[in-house]
Design a protein around this motif. Structure first.
Motif, PDB file in Angstrom:
ATOM      1  N   GLY A 231       1.999 -17.281  21.240  1.00 37.38           N
ATOM      2  CA  GLY A 231       0.555 -17.249  21.027  1.00 37.38           C
ATOM      3  C   GLY A 231       0.042 -15.990  20.346  1.00 37.38           C
ATOM      4  O   GLY A 231      -1.175 -15.830  20.177  1.00 37.38           O
ATOM      5  N   VAL A 232       0.941 -15.091  19.959  1.00 38.30           N
ATOM      6  CA  VAL A 232       0.527 -13.837  19.319  1.00 38.30           C
ATOM      7  C   VAL A 232       0.984 -13.841  17.865  1.00 38.30           C
ATOM      8  O   VAL A 232       2.157 -14.066  17.570  1.00 38.30           O
ATOM      9  N   ARG A 233       0.057 -13.583  16.964  1.00 35.19           N
ATOM     10  CA  ARG A 233       0.372 -13.533  15.550  1.00 35.19           C
ATOM     11  C   ARG A 233       0.640 -12.082  15.128  1.00 35.19           C
ATOM     12  O   ARG A 233      -0.096 -11.170  15.507  1.00 35.19           O
ATOM     13  N   ARG A 234       1.667 -11.908  14.342  1.00 33.78           N
ATOM     14  CA  ARG A 234       2.007 -10.568  13.840  1.00 33.78           C
ATOM     15  C   ARG A 234       2.432 -10.677  12.368  1.00 33.78           C
ATOM     16  O   ARG A 234       2.891 -11.726  11.932  1.00 33.78           O
ATOM     17  N   PHE A 235       2.265  -9.571  11.652  1.00 26.90           N
ATOM     18  CA  PHE A 235       2.816  -9.508  10.298  1.00 26.90           C
ATOM     19  C   PHE A 235       3.153  -8.064   9.953  1.00 26.90           C
ATOM     20  O   PHE A 235       2.623  -7.119  10.534  1.00 26.90           O
ATOM     21  N   GLY A 236       4.069  -7.920   9.024  1.00 28.88           N
ATOM     22  CA  GLY A 236       4.516  -6.607   8.576  1.00 28.88           C
ATOM     23  C   GLY A 236       5.537  -6.802   7.477  1.00 28.88           C
ATOM     24  O   GLY A 236       5.839  -7.933   7.081  1.00 28.88           O
ATOM     25  N   GLY A 237       6.072  -5.720   6.983  1.00 30.09           N
ATOM     26  CA  GLY A 237       7.069  -5.886   5.929  1.00 30.09           C
ATOM     27  C   GLY A 237       7.331  -4.634   5.139  1.00 30.09           C
ATOM     28  O   GLY A 237       7.357  -3.532   5.692  1.00 30.09           O
ATOM     29  N   THR A 252       8.021   0.960   4.527  1.00 31.87           N
ATOM     30  CA  THR A 252       7.715  -0.112   5.477  1.00 31.87           C
ATOM     31  C   THR A 252       6.225  -0.137   5.784  1.00 31.87           C
ATOM     32  O   THR A 252       5.520   0.863   5.619  1.00 31.87           O
ATOM     33  N   TRP A 253       5.736  -1.293   6.227  1.00 28.75           N
ATOM     34  CA  TRP A 253       4.337  -1.421   6.643  1.00 28.75           C
ATOM     35  C   TRP A 253       4.304  -2.307   7.884  1.00 28.75           C
ATOM     36  O   TRP A 253       4.902  -3.378   7.919  1.00 28.75           O
ATOM     37  N   GLY A 254       3.574  -1.839   8.903  1.00 34.46           N
ATOM     38  CA  GLY A 254       3.459  -2.614  10.141  1.00 34.46           C
ATOM     39  C   GLY A 254       4.687  -2.457  11.026  1.00 34.46           C
ATOM     40  O   GLY A 254       5.417  -1.472  10.908  1.00 34.46           O
ATOM     41  N   PRO A 255       4.941  -3.429  11.933  1.00 39.38           N
ATOM     42  CA  PRO A 255       4.179  -4.680  12.103  1.00 39.38           C
ATOM     43  C   PRO A 255       2.842  -4.456  12.795  1.00 39.38           C
ATOM     44  O   PRO A 255       2.634  -3.450  13.462  1.00 39.38           O
ATOM     45  N   GLN A 256       1.978  -5.444  12.633  1.00 35.72           N
ATOM     46  CA  GLN A 256       0.630  -5.355  13.166  1.00 35.72           C
ATOM     47  C   GLN A 256       0.245  -6.677  13.819  1.00 35.72           C
ATOM     48  O   GLN A 256       0.553  -7.752  13.306  1.00 35.72           O
ATOM     49  N   VAL A 257      -0.418  -6.593  14.969  1.00 35.24           N
ATOM     50  CA  VAL A 257      -0.922  -7.779  15.661  1.00 35.24           C
ATOM     51  C   VAL A 257      -2.154  -8.276  14.921  1.00 35.24           C
ATOM     52  O   VAL A 257      -3.000  -7.484  14.475  1.00 35.24           O
TER      53      VAL A 257
END
Length: 367
Positions: A231-237, A252-257
């Protein structure tokens, strides 16, 4: 290197404003007002829309800490009388003077209500005068475009070119006018081989990244992996720069909720890139400095590219062409801000400013 003294002057400050106008366009401003009659409703809606567009422009070009205590402050605050005031107390007359053009779409009206969507273009020179009058430092130009590869992790694995909610969140919005323009590549025709697969992107396959940069003519790529678990969305890369030599530089960037939907996540990423660009590029020293430089090039095409890099640099106020030859030019460049900022901005535009023995400061194509 033999120079031919040219009776020619080049004033970059007089180049068409369109060269650096993109950040001054605010699109997607929704307006909605109700009044006693249709004309009053339209007038009220237009006033609200102009103020909303000005607010978004000021937020785009400036940092929050620099706006504190000025008429350009956007956050609500207590007045000297102890009453709560809404942000941006800039006079509506001044806002109207800043606007160069309006485009109206999706109009709907009734006897007492008016709805529409505005695209507002501001005049850079007037905006500059307003910013300087209130002593608020600001950024005037965009960074180089960034190509986003939105990789989504779903139940069936990773997807990039096929429809997925993460890609849709990017393609349904436009960030062309952001300080850090972001582009999402269209899927190539079925007859054309994909330049990069989702797995190649996540594995930072150098050959595939160089191929992608070449295909789309952009050397900065953001590979952003997104997914939802429990149920938790995250992204980064990764943030990747492909140098002209083919060298790959990765950060690198993130990850972030993600708080909200995927569209909110895309906007949050662009805002983060804009804040980073502003902190590196905002001009605090308004005094003009003159610098003698030698521009080196191997032909007319390269000379045009270097001229464009200089012309698009917001810190450059003007330049005098002092001498010209087949492979180089001597110029006097007038710029604002810190020298390091000028170096950084020219680098964003594919030009290197460095010191050479015997020639002094030299502008040449980034290697």
């Amino acid at each position: 290197m033999r120079f031919i003294i040219a009776a020619l002057s080049l004033s970059l400050a007089c180049l068409p404003a369109a060269l650096a106008d993109d950040p001054y366009t605010i699109s997607g401003v929704e307006i909605d007002a109700t009044a006693d009659n249709a004309l009053q409703a339209q007038t009220a809606a237009m006033g609200q829309g102009q103020a909303a567009a000005a607010r978004r422009l000021i937020e785009r070009l400036t940092l929050a800490e620099d706006r504190v205590g000025t008429a350009l402050e956007l956050d609500s605050r207590l007045s000297p009388e102890g009453e709560m005031e809404t942000g941006l107390t800039l006079d509506p007359v001044i806002i109207a003077e800043m606007i160069a053009g309006l485009q109206i779409s999706n109009e709907q009206r009734s006897a007492t209500r008016y709805l529409a969507e505005l695209e507002v273009t501001f005049d850079p020179r007037t905006v500059r005068r307003v910013m300087e009058a209130y002593g608020v430092p600001f950024v005037e130009s965009q960074a180089r475009p960034l190509l986003v590869l939105p990789v989504h992790e779903g139940e069936g694995g990773f997807s990039l070119w096929d429809d997925n909610p993460w890609r849709t969140a990017w393609t349904e919005q436009t960030f062309d006018n952001a300080l850090t323009p972001v582009l999402v590549p269209d899927r190539p025709a079925s007859s054309v081989r994909l330049p990069i697969t989702p797995r190649q992107a996540l594995q930072l396959d150098e050959a595939a990244l160089v191929n992608t940069a070449s295909m789309y003519g952009i050397n900065r790529i953001a590979i952003l992996r997104a997914g939802e678990r429990d149920g938790v969305r995250r992204f980064g890369g990764y943030l990747v720069t492909v140098e002209p030599t083919g060298e790959i530089i990765t950060d690198t960037w993130g990850p972030q909720v993600v708080y909200g939907g995927w569209s909110d996540a895309a906007r949050a990423f662009v805002t983060d890139r804009e804040d980073d660009w502003k902190r590196r590029s905002v001009v605090r020293d308004l005094e003009t400095t003159s610098l003698r430089v030698t521009v080196l090039y191997g032909g007319l095409e390269e000379w045009n590219r270097l001229q464009e890099a200089l012309s698009r640099a917001s810190l450059v106020q003007g330049a005098q062409l002092d001498a010209l030859s087949r492979d180089g030019a001597r110029m006097t460049v007038d710029f604002r801000g810190a020298f390091e900022q000028l170096v950084s901005e020219l680098a964003e535009r594919g030009a290197t400013l460095e010191e050479h023995p015997g020639l002094g400061w030299v502008v040449l194509s980034a290697r």
